[in-house]
Design an enzyme around this catalytic site. Structure first.
Site, mmCIF file in Angstrom:
data_model
loop_
_atom_site.group_PDB
_atom_site.id
_atom_site.type_symbol
_atom_site.label_atom_id
_atom_site.label_comp_id
_atom_site.label_asym_id
_atom_site.label_seq_id
_atom_site.Cartn_x
_atom_site.Cartn_y
_atom_site.Cartn_z
ATOM 1 N N ASN A 160 85.547 -0.053 -5.816
ATOM 2 C CA ASN A 160 86.716 0.337 -6.612
ATOM 3 C C ASN A 160 87.802 -0.737 -6.644
ATOM 4 O OD1 ASN A 160 86.248 2.691 -7.952
ATOM 5 N ND2 ASN A 160 86.757 4.002 -6.202
ATOM 6 N N CYS A 220 80.573 8.342 -1.780
ATOM 7 C CA CYS A 220 80.134 7.345 -2.779
ATOM 8 C C CYS A 220 80.609 5.951 -2.400
ATOM 9 C CB CYS A 220 80.565 7.738 -4.188
ATOM 10 S SG CYS A 220 82.284 7.394 -4.521
ATOM 11 N N PHE A 221 81.191 5.814 -1.198
ATOM 12 C CA PHE A 221 81.517 4.501 -0.619
ATOM 13 C C PHE A 221 82.408 3.651 -1.525
ATOM 14 C CE2 PHE A 221 76.900 5.563 -0.208
ATOM 15 C CZ PHE A 221 77.059 6.394 0.891
ATOM 16 N N CYS A 222 83.314 4.312 -2.248
ATOM 17 C CA CYS A 222 84.227 3.606 -3.166
ATOM 18 C C CYS A 222 83.465 2.806 -4.212
ATOM 19 C CB CYS A 222 85.156 2.648 -2.413
ATOM 20 S SG CYS A 222 86.371 3.452 -1.423
ATOM 21 N N ASN A 223 82.247 3.233 -4.528
ATOM 22 C CA ASN A 223 81.454 2.522 -5.539
ATOM 23 C C ASN A 223 80.926 3.558 -6.538
ATOM 24 O OD1 ASN A 223 79.526 1.063 -7.005
ATOM 25 N ND2 ASN A 223 79.029 -0.244 -5.273
#
Ligand SMILES: Cc1ncc(COP(=O)(O)O)c(C=O)c1O
Length: 483
Positions: A145, A402-405
């Site tokens: 992100n 979502c691991f900032c992705n």
């Protein structure tokens, strides 16, 4: 070769088979000794640490050396000519040179800007890149992100954002399409292309050969190296992106508040900072209402640098070099290769697979980050929150969500634009991650991620594989077991 003494006969047998399948693991035995002597807290506290993509771990000796340095050195605020200030400035400047040397970059080609983390390095590029109407920002769906966020700057200046898709299940960009996207650049405009050297979602290593190809088509290339550099050598003589962003704690755990933007000098000159601050200017006047930015890196470093911690970067780089990135890389490849084989082989009694992997099944052009979901025998996804809770009870540190992705997540989980548009349809209403999960009913909006790093060992991956088996055939792990 180390495997913990408490390991069961099954564990010892698995270790023997592992060594047969991955004999090169024996070349990395020094890391077992390192873990025993310099990461004592891991086994003392019974941790299975599998979140190296979230944060690297520091060796205890790094801390000792840094404390010793602070105890024996008087460091003053840089930007002055007094002896303690000069002492601090010398250390900061020598750290810049050390970083360039570590990445094989020449001082004539690249400058180092200290930032708080990779995100701040990315933001510096985003906020300062001279986007105008007609300009382009191109990026892969697979991005953190902190790269996605740059689109807000280009949008505010009337430039266009284009995403390059990645294709499940291996989550790579189709080699046949990348050139058609790179051909979008207009040589008379500003064109910025951003991608991660390694995905923090799937572990995919996107080709570094894209850098020169994109530059030849008039793109400035921003390489997000945050997830790549902890276990891979980035050689800036061989590959020369215009901008590189990274966080040092991901490489060697400590200090946690420092990162860098490493930029080619002409690319740095292209950036225009939207403000000025203490430390970034040559001169500023209130009455004349003018300011002149300082030359080089200083124009990008707002206020006082973290000068007491910057010397710890030298110590971290020395430490990584003493371990050897090649050894580290080899170890991660063996362990994660075995883990992939083991997880993919797990089947319920009816033959259905226990996990669905999002990313490559082999270690070719991928790093030590593995993301997947668990499925029950009926093919229903098992909520990743449940997996995390169960892992926590076994002292296994992994990551879910979502691991900032979000782009990689949306592609991997098959969530369409139509579904997302309807979830985001009410601009007045805020939305939490929980709301989104409810909205994307019946599908998982996240996954489980495990990642290996500097002192991962066979025990770690074996214990995770044993943990996974507890979900076979609809069962759930209940007991706290600290092996
Ligand atoms: C690929 C990638 N880019 C950027 C970041 C952001 O790093 P930081 O949170 O240290 O700014 C991360 C963090 O996980 C990452 O994995």
């Amino acid at each position: 070769m180390a495997i913990s003494e408490s390991t069961s006969e099954t564990g010892r047998q698995a270790f023997r088979s592992f060594l047969e399948a991955y004999p090169e693991y024996s070349d990395t035995a020094a890391l077992d000794e390192l873990r025993r002597l310099d990461f004592t807290r891991l086994d003392r506290e019974h941790h299975v640490y599998l979140d190296y993509t979230g944060g690297g771990l520091y060796a205890e000796s790094q801390i000792d050396k840094h404390m010793q340095l602070l105890r024996n050195t008087v460091l003053g605020n840089p930007h002055s000519t007094n002896p303690t200030s000069i002492g601090a400035t010398d250390r900061v400047e020598s750290c810049r040179r050390r970083i360039l040397e570590f990445f094989h970059a020449s001082e004539d080609d690249y400058g180092v800007i200290f930032t708080a983390n990779a995100s701040q390095a990315l933001k510096l590029v985003g906020e300062s890149y001279p986007f105008e109407p007609g300009d382009q920002f191109l990026l892969t769906f697979d991005n953190h992100n902190s790269v996605n966020g740059i689109r807000e700057f280009d949008r505010a200046h009337g430039a266009e954002t284009t995403y390059v898709p990645v294709t499940p299940p291996d989550m790579r960009v189709d080699p046949g399409v990348i050139d058609s996207y790179l051909n979008l650049a207009d040589p008379d405009r500003h064109n910025l292309f951003a991608y991660p050297a390694q995905s923090n979602f799937s572990g995919v290593q996107h080709p570094l050969s894209w850098i020169a190809r994109a530059q030849a088509k008039s793109w400035d290339v921003l390489l997000d190296a945050a997830a790549f550099v902890p276990t891979n050598r980035l050689d800036l003589t061989r590959f020369q992106p215009d901008y590189v962003a990274l966080s040092f704690y991901k490489m060697f755990g400590y200090p946690t508040g420092l990162g860098a933007l490493i930029a080619r000098w002409p690319a740095l000159e292209k950036l225009h900072r939207p403000w000025f601050a203490g430390g970034t200017i040559e001169v500023a006047s209130v009455q004349a209402d003018r300011h002149y930015l300082a030359a080089g890196s200083a124009a990008f470093e707002d206020g006082t640098l973290d000068y007491a911690n910057i010397p710890a970067i030298d110590l971290g780089l020395d430490f990584l070099e003493s371990v050897g990135l090649d050894v580290l890389n080899k170890r991660v490849k063996c362990l994660v290769g075995w883990l992939l084989d083991s997880l993919l082989a797990l089947r319920h009694h009816n033959g259905r697979p226990l996990i669905q992997l999002y990313g490559p099944v082999s270690m070719k052009s991928r790093g030590g980050t593995v993301t997947f979901n668990f499925y029950d025998p009926d093919g229903q996804v098992i909520d990743h929150d449940l997996i995390e809770e169960a892992a926590n009870r076994e002292m296994i540190s992994l990551r879910t969500g979502c691991f900032c992705n979000p782009g990689a997540g949306e592609m991997a989980l098959g969530i369409s634009k139509r579904e997302l548009d309807s979830c985001f349809s009410d601009p007045e209403r805020g939305m939490t991650y929980g709301d989104l999960r409810l909205c994307i009913d019946g599908k998982s909006t996240g996954a489980v991620r495990v990642s290996a790093g500097i002192v991962s060992n066979f025990d770690d991956v074996f214990r995770f594989a044993e943990f996974a088996k507890k979900f076979l055939d609809g069962k759930r792990p209940q007991t706290i077991s600290i092996a």
